[in-house]
Design an enzyme around this catalytic site. Structure first.
Site, mmCIF file in Angstrom:
data_model
loop_
_atom_site.group_PDB
_atom_site.id
_atom_site.type_symbol
_atom_site.label_atom_id
_atom_site.label_comp_id
_atom_site.label_asym_id
_atom_site.label_seq_id
_atom_site.Cartn_x
_atom_site.Cartn_y
_atom_site.Cartn_z
ATOM 1 N N GLU A 89 0.817 -1.087 0.082
ATOM 2 C CA GLU A 89 -0.125 -0.015 0.121
ATOM 3 C C GLU A 89 0.752 1.179 0.205
ATOM 4 O OE1 GLU A 89 -1.763 -1.803 3.491
ATOM 5 O OE2 GLU A 89 -1.103 0.002 4.629
ATOM 6 N N CYS A 102 3.402 8.291 0.687
ATOM 7 C CA CYS A 102 4.304 7.267 1.427
ATOM 8 C C CYS A 102 4.417 5.835 1.030
ATOM 9 C CB CYS A 102 3.482 7.408 2.791
ATOM 10 S SG CYS A 102 3.998 6.146 3.972
ATOM 11 N N CYS A 109 7.203 -7.371 6.886
ATOM 12 C CA CYS A 109 8.351 -6.693 7.476
ATOM 13 C C CYS A 109 8.991 -7.585 8.618
ATOM 14 C CB CYS A 109 7.856 -5.295 8.033
ATOM 15 S SG CYS A 109 9.213 -4.383 9.076
ATOM 16 N N CYS A 113 7.888 -4.631 15.153
ATOM 17 C CA CYS A 113 7.753 -3.641 16.174
ATOM 18 C C CYS A 113 6.291 -3.899 16.990
ATOM 19 C CB CYS A 113 7.596 -2.397 15.674
ATOM 20 S SG CYS A 113 9.382 -1.738 15.179
ATOM 21 N N CYS A 116 2.949 -2.052 15.609
ATOM 22 C CA CYS A 116 2.873 -1.515 14.259
ATOM 23 C C CYS A 116 2.034 -3.041 13.315
ATOM 24 C CB CYS A 116 4.184 -1.500 13.509
ATOM 25 S SG CYS A 116 4.017 -1.285 11.852
ATOM 26 N N CYS A 330 0.451 2.613 8.632
ATOM 27 C CA CYS A 330 1.202 1.367 8.148
ATOM 28 C C CYS A 330 0.698 -0.241 8.149
ATOM 29 C CB CYS A 330 2.091 1.331 9.333
ATOM 30 S SG CYS A 330 3.787 1.711 8.567
HETATM 31 N N1 SAH Z 1 10.429 0.537 9.109
HETATM 32 C C1 SAH Z 1 10.696 1.998 9.022
HETATM 33 C C2 SAH Z 1 9.494 2.529 8.312
HETATM 34 C C3 SAH Z 1 8.218 2.159 8.293
HETATM 35 S S1 SAH Z 1 7.036 2.488 9.659
HETATM 36 C C4 SAH Z 1 10.505 2.589 10.236
HETATM 37 O O1 SAH Z 1 10.588 1.924 11.109
HETATM 38 O O2 SAH Z 1 10.743 3.697 10.455
HETATM 39 C C5 SAH Z 1 6.823 4.271 9.596
HETATM 40 C C6 SAH Z 1 6.589 5.051 10.790
HETATM 41 O O3 SAH Z 1 5.253 4.830 10.977
HETATM 42 C C7 SAH Z 1 7.362 4.539 12.038
HETATM 43 O O4 SAH Z 1 7.698 5.572 12.865
HETATM 44 C C8 SAH Z 1 6.420 3.510 12.648
HETATM 45 O O5 SAH Z 1 7.165 3.265 13.957
HETATM 46 C C9 SAH Z 1 5.229 4.308 12.554
HETATM 47 N N2 SAH Z 1 3.997 3.466 12.941
HETATM 48 C C10 SAH Z 1 3.904 2.316 12.743
HETATM 49 N N3 SAH Z 1 2.423 1.829 13.137
HETATM 50 C C11 SAH Z 1 1.827 3.225 13.612
HETATM 51 C C12 SAH Z 1 0.527 3.336 14.156
HETATM 52 N N4 SAH Z 1 -0.260 2.479 14.165
HETATM 53 N N5 SAH Z 1 0.559 4.630 14.444
HETATM 54 C C13 SAH Z 1 1.352 5.608 14.256
HETATM 55 N N6 SAH Z 1 2.539 5.392 13.790
HETATM 56 C C14 SAH Z 1 2.609 4.056 13.401
#
Ligand code: SAH
Length: 340
Positions: A89, A102, A109, A113, A116, A330
């Site tokens: 996406e 974006c 992935c 995390c 996420c 994400c």
């Molecule tokens: N893997 C990379 C890029 C993808 S995530 C990274 O970790 O930076 C992009 C950003 O969105 C990251 O800062 C991630 O922690 C954040 N993110 C993921 N899930 C989220 C959510 N539910 N709400 C807000 N930010 C989120």
């Protein structure tokens, strides 16, 4: 076989030279592909037909498929199907300074995390260069407008797909192509230290964002497994080196999670951690997902956290929110689709 959108201008020039043609024809083709946005090589007027036939034989012209668009006021979410039927996406955001996309960098992935949605599905594979480039091309086509900004913050860890990422960055930055300014491009990483160090040698002035999300290893270890491989001490050292070598300011992203990392003590620790580093902190109100148990901090707590950082002379902003209605965080749209 390589896709035509896999090639940087330099690689395309090498191809032309190897086939006995001239370097400047490569630039012409690049321009037709990315600025004029031709639908077929028959529209290329400056290169001989025989040679165009050769190009047609040597490269694939396949496109990823746009299958769902969800639109809200100032944000749209795009779901693409890849040739192997995987889904990725991208999100289009309308800012006052322009249109920003974006993009995703992997299918699934591996970073895992805890908060996420993307990480609920293990990495299936890296995205090819063309699959990243075409996210932008297809959104430009769908909206009939020019994209001015790109953030690599979709599904995946871009530094876990480093080679394809850097080719993608070169292609979209090329002046005679999409011409997206390096300073308008941001790559976000969860903190893969060796790649941060390697990125200091990348010649374009791309912005670097680091997903920090915690002011100490204890909390960070619980949220982000990568932190056990590269603890904060190593991460901060790498970032200082990056800033020293590139003279660029970095962004720290910090999602505020209720009762996890949003206390006054956390704010004070965070201020101390980034003291003296040329950076700013982007506080992110958490986009809650149905599948995970984290909650967003309430507004009072967010403001309190913000004020403490401000008082301690940290450059801090609270991220403008997009797309909580249309599952734009994400991995959320992909999850929805695959649960259907
Ligand atoms: N893997 C990379 C890029 C993808 S995530 C990274 O970790 O930076 C992009 C950003 O969105 C990251 O800062 C991630 O922690 C954040 N993110 C993921 N899930 C989220 C959510 N539910 N709400 C807000 N930010 C989120």
């Amino acid at each position: 076989m390589k896709n035509i959108n896999d090639l940087t201008l330099k690689e395309l020039e090498e191809y032309f030279i190897n086939k006995g043609s001239k370097k400047f024809h490569a630039l012409q083709l690049f321009n037709f592909l990315y600025e004029k946005k031709i639908k077929s090589l028959t529209e290329v007027t400056t290169i001989k037909k025989d040679f165009l036939d050769q190009i047609e034989k040597d490269f694939s012209f396949n496109k990823i498929k746009l299958i769902i668009v969800e639109k809200d006021k100032d944000v749209s979410k795009y779901l693409f199907e890849l040739q192997d039927k995987e889904h990725i996406e991208a999100v289009l955001m309308q800012h006052d300074y322009g249109l920003s996309v974006c993009v995703s960098s992997q299918v699934g992935c591996n970073m895992g995390c805890a908060f996420c949605e993307s990480g609920r599905r293990k990495k299936v594979r890296n995205l090819e260069v063309y699959e990243m480039v075409q996210q932008i091309l297809l959104i430009e086509e769908e909206t009939k407008t020019r994209i001015s900004h790109v953030v690599v913050m979709g599904i995946g860890e871009p530094f876990d797909n480093y080679e394809n990422l850097t080719k993608f960055l070169s292609i979209i930055n090329e002046a005679k192509g999409l011409a997206i300014g390096a300073r308008h491009i941001t790559v976000s990483t969860c903190g893969i230290v060796p790649k941060i160090l390697e990125f200091t040698n990348f010649p374009l002035q791309i912005n670097l964002a680091i997903s920090l999300h915690a002011p100490n290893d204890e909390i960070r270890n619980k949220l982000m497994p990568i932190s056990k491989v590269y603890p904060l001490k190593d991460l901060i050292e790498a970032i200082k080196f990056y800033i020293e070598k590139t003279n660029r300011r970095v962004t720290f992203e910090y999602i505020l999670l209720k009762d996890v990392n949003d206390s006054t003590e956390c704010a004070l620790q965070l201020a101390k951690l980034v003291k003296g580093i040329n950076c700013y902190i982007n506080l992110i109100p958490y986009n809650e997902t149905n599948n995970l148990n984290f909650m967003r901090s309430n507004t009072v707590q967010i403001m309190r956290f913000y004020d403490i950082l401000k008082k301690n002379n940290v450059n801090v902003t609270i991220r403008k929110e997009f797309g909580s209605k249309i599952s734009a965080a994400c991995g959320q749209l992909r999850s929805k689709k695959e649960e259907l």
